[in-house]
Design a protein around this motif. Structure first.
Motif, PDB file in Angstrom:
ATOM      1  N   ILE A   1       2.105  -5.019   3.984  1.00  0.00           N
ATOM      2  CA  ILE A   1       0.788  -5.503   4.906  1.00  0.00           C
ATOM      3  C   ILE A   1       1.132  -6.874   5.214  1.00  0.00           C
ATOM      4  O   ILE A   1       1.721  -7.100   5.202  1.00  0.00           O
ATOM      5  CB  ILE A   1      -0.565  -5.412   3.948  1.00  0.00           C
TER       6      ILE A   1
ATOM      7  N   LEU B   1      -0.372  -2.600  -5.257  1.00  0.00           N
ATOM      8  CA  LEU B   1      -0.565  -1.377  -4.702  1.00  0.00           C
ATOM      9  C   LEU B   1      -1.721  -0.921  -4.705  1.00  0.00           C
ATOM     10  O   LEU B   1      -2.549  -0.918  -5.369  1.00  0.00           O
ATOM     11  CB  LEU B   1       0.391  -0.330  -4.757  1.00  0.00           C
ATOM     12  N   GLU B   2      -1.944  -1.174  -3.444  1.00  0.00           N
ATOM     13  CA  GLU B   2      -3.784  -0.251  -2.699  1.00  0.00           C
ATOM     14  C   GLU B   2      -2.976   1.384  -3.077  1.00  0.00           C
ATOM     15  O   GLU B   2      -2.221   1.676  -1.670  1.00  0.00           O
ATOM     16  CB  GLU B   2      -4.520  -0.773  -2.303  1.00  0.00           C
TER      17      GLU B   2
ATOM     18  N   HIS C   1      -6.099   0.262  -6.969  1.00  0.00           N
ATOM     19  CA  HIS C   1      -5.165  -0.831  -7.248  1.00  0.00           C
ATOM     20  C   HIS C   1      -3.962  -0.701  -8.172  1.00  0.00           C
ATOM     21  O   HIS C   1      -4.822  -0.361  -9.752  1.00  0.00           O
ATOM     22  CB  HIS C   1      -5.894  -2.382  -6.704  1.00  0.00           C
TER      23      HIS C   1
ATOM     24  N   ALA D   1      -5.705  -2.770   4.915  1.00  0.00           N
ATOM     25  CA  ALA D   1      -4.138  -2.125   4.736  1.00  0.00           C
ATOM     26  C   ALA D   1      -4.300  -1.021   4.522  1.00  0.00           C
ATOM     27  O   ALA D   1      -2.955  -0.597   4.865  1.00  0.00           O
ATOM     28  CB  ALA D   1      -4.968  -2.102   2.614  1.00  0.00           C
TER      29      ALA D   1
ATOM     30  N   CYS E   1      -0.849   1.593   5.790  1.00  0.00           N
ATOM     31  CA  CYS E   1      -0.779   2.465   4.995  1.00  0.00           C
ATOM     32  C   CYS E   1       0.246   3.450   6.303  1.00  0.00           C
ATOM     33  O   CYS E   1       0.539   4.093   6.282  1.00  0.00           O
ATOM     34  CB  CYS E   1      -1.136   2.867   4.169  1.00  0.00           C
TER      35      CYS E   1
ATOM     36  N   CYS F   1       0.694  -1.133  -0.496  1.00  0.00           N
ATOM     37  CA  CYS F   1      -0.319  -0.064  -0.226  1.00  0.00           C
ATOM     38  C   CYS F   1       1.003   1.288  -0.106  1.00  0.00           C
ATOM     39  O   CYS F   1       2.250   1.352   0.330  1.00  0.00           O
ATOM     40  CB  CYS F   1      -1.058  -0.234   1.247  1.00  0.00           C
TER      41      CYS F   1
ATOM     42  N   GLY G   1       5.182   4.270   2.165  1.00  0.00           N
ATOM     43  CA  GLY G   1       4.151   3.433   1.526  1.00  0.00           C
ATOM     44  C   GLY G   1       4.948   1.282   1.543  1.00  0.00           C
ATOM     45  O   GLY G   1       5.814   2.361   2.610  1.00  0.00           O
TER      46      GLY G   1
ATOM     47  N   SER H   1      -9.720   5.983  -1.597  1.00  0.00           N
ATOM     48  CA  SER H   1      -9.347   4.477  -1.732  1.00  0.00           C
ATOM     49  C   SER H   1      -8.544   5.412  -3.369  1.00  0.00           C
ATOM     50  O   SER H   1     -10.084   5.321  -3.765  1.00  0.00           O
ATOM     51  CB  SER H   1      -9.409   3.234  -1.579  1.00  0.00           C
TER      52      SER H   1
END
Length: 197
Positions: A71, A114-115, A105, A78, A82, A33, A68, A102
């Motif tokens: 996780i 990666l979110e 992704h 997530a 972060c 993240c 970031g 958000s």
């Protein structure tokens, strides 16, 4: 500066109304993240970024990235991961951030998903950084990024990794970070006049 680009509440609405890239269907990605953090400095909107260290063998050597990381199993979700990484990397506490949602992704070439979470950093101080992984903290002017976005004709399509480049001063944003920046700039493109001339 005025309008939704400077107002966290209105920007949150913009993030909520935008269609963002979904999570990949395949289970072969390692989850991670990053935070796309905006902040105002001297009336200008900036994006908080980092430059990775110049360490031989380090996969992200010298790359511009967003703060970031991975996780961990003990992270509740997530977003919590972060915020933890943001504090570990830059010393920014969660109460210093106005979370705005958000942004979807994005996948890296080395199989990480990666979110991307967005927010406004309320701080106006210098930040410390984890020197083992980060060489310096960067303030990327959003107006300058948008100028490049328009001048290079990136609006309306997603160029390939070799074409999508955002030079800022002595660094170039490329790779997955450039794709995230591209998505952000496309999202705010209708409001680009809020950034100034």
């Amino acid at each position: 500066m005025s309008g939704p680009l400077a107002d966290p509440t209105l920007f949150r609405g913009l993030v909520a109304e935008t269609v963002h890239p979904g999570a990949p269907k395949s289970g072969c990605y390692r989850l991670a993240c990053v935070f796309l953090l905006l902040f105002e400095r001297k009336g200008c909107l900036n994006l908080l970024a980092i430059q990775k260290t110049d360490t031989e063998g380090y996969p992200w050597r010298n790359q511009v990235a967003l703060p970031g990381g991975h996780i961990d199993p003990e992270d509740p979700d997530a977003l919590s991961a972060c915020f933890r990484e943001l504090h570990e990397e830059l010393g920014i506490e969660s109460h210093e951030v106005i979370f705005t949602g958000s942004m979807g992704h994005f996948q890296t070439i080395n199989d990480r998903d990666l979110e991307v979470f967005s927010g406004f950093w309320k701080g106006d101080r210098a930040v410390s950084h984890r020197k083992k992984e980060i060489s310096r903290v960067l303030n990327l002017p959003v107006q300058e990024l948008m100028k490049t976005h328009i001048e290079k004709g990136y609006h309306g399509w997603i160029p390939d990794v070799h074409t999508l480049l955002y030079p800022v001063e002595d660094v170039t944003v490329w790779g997955v970070t450039a794709r995230i920046v591209h998505h952000f700039l496309e999202m705010i493109h209708p409001l680009r006049n809020c950034l100034g001339p």
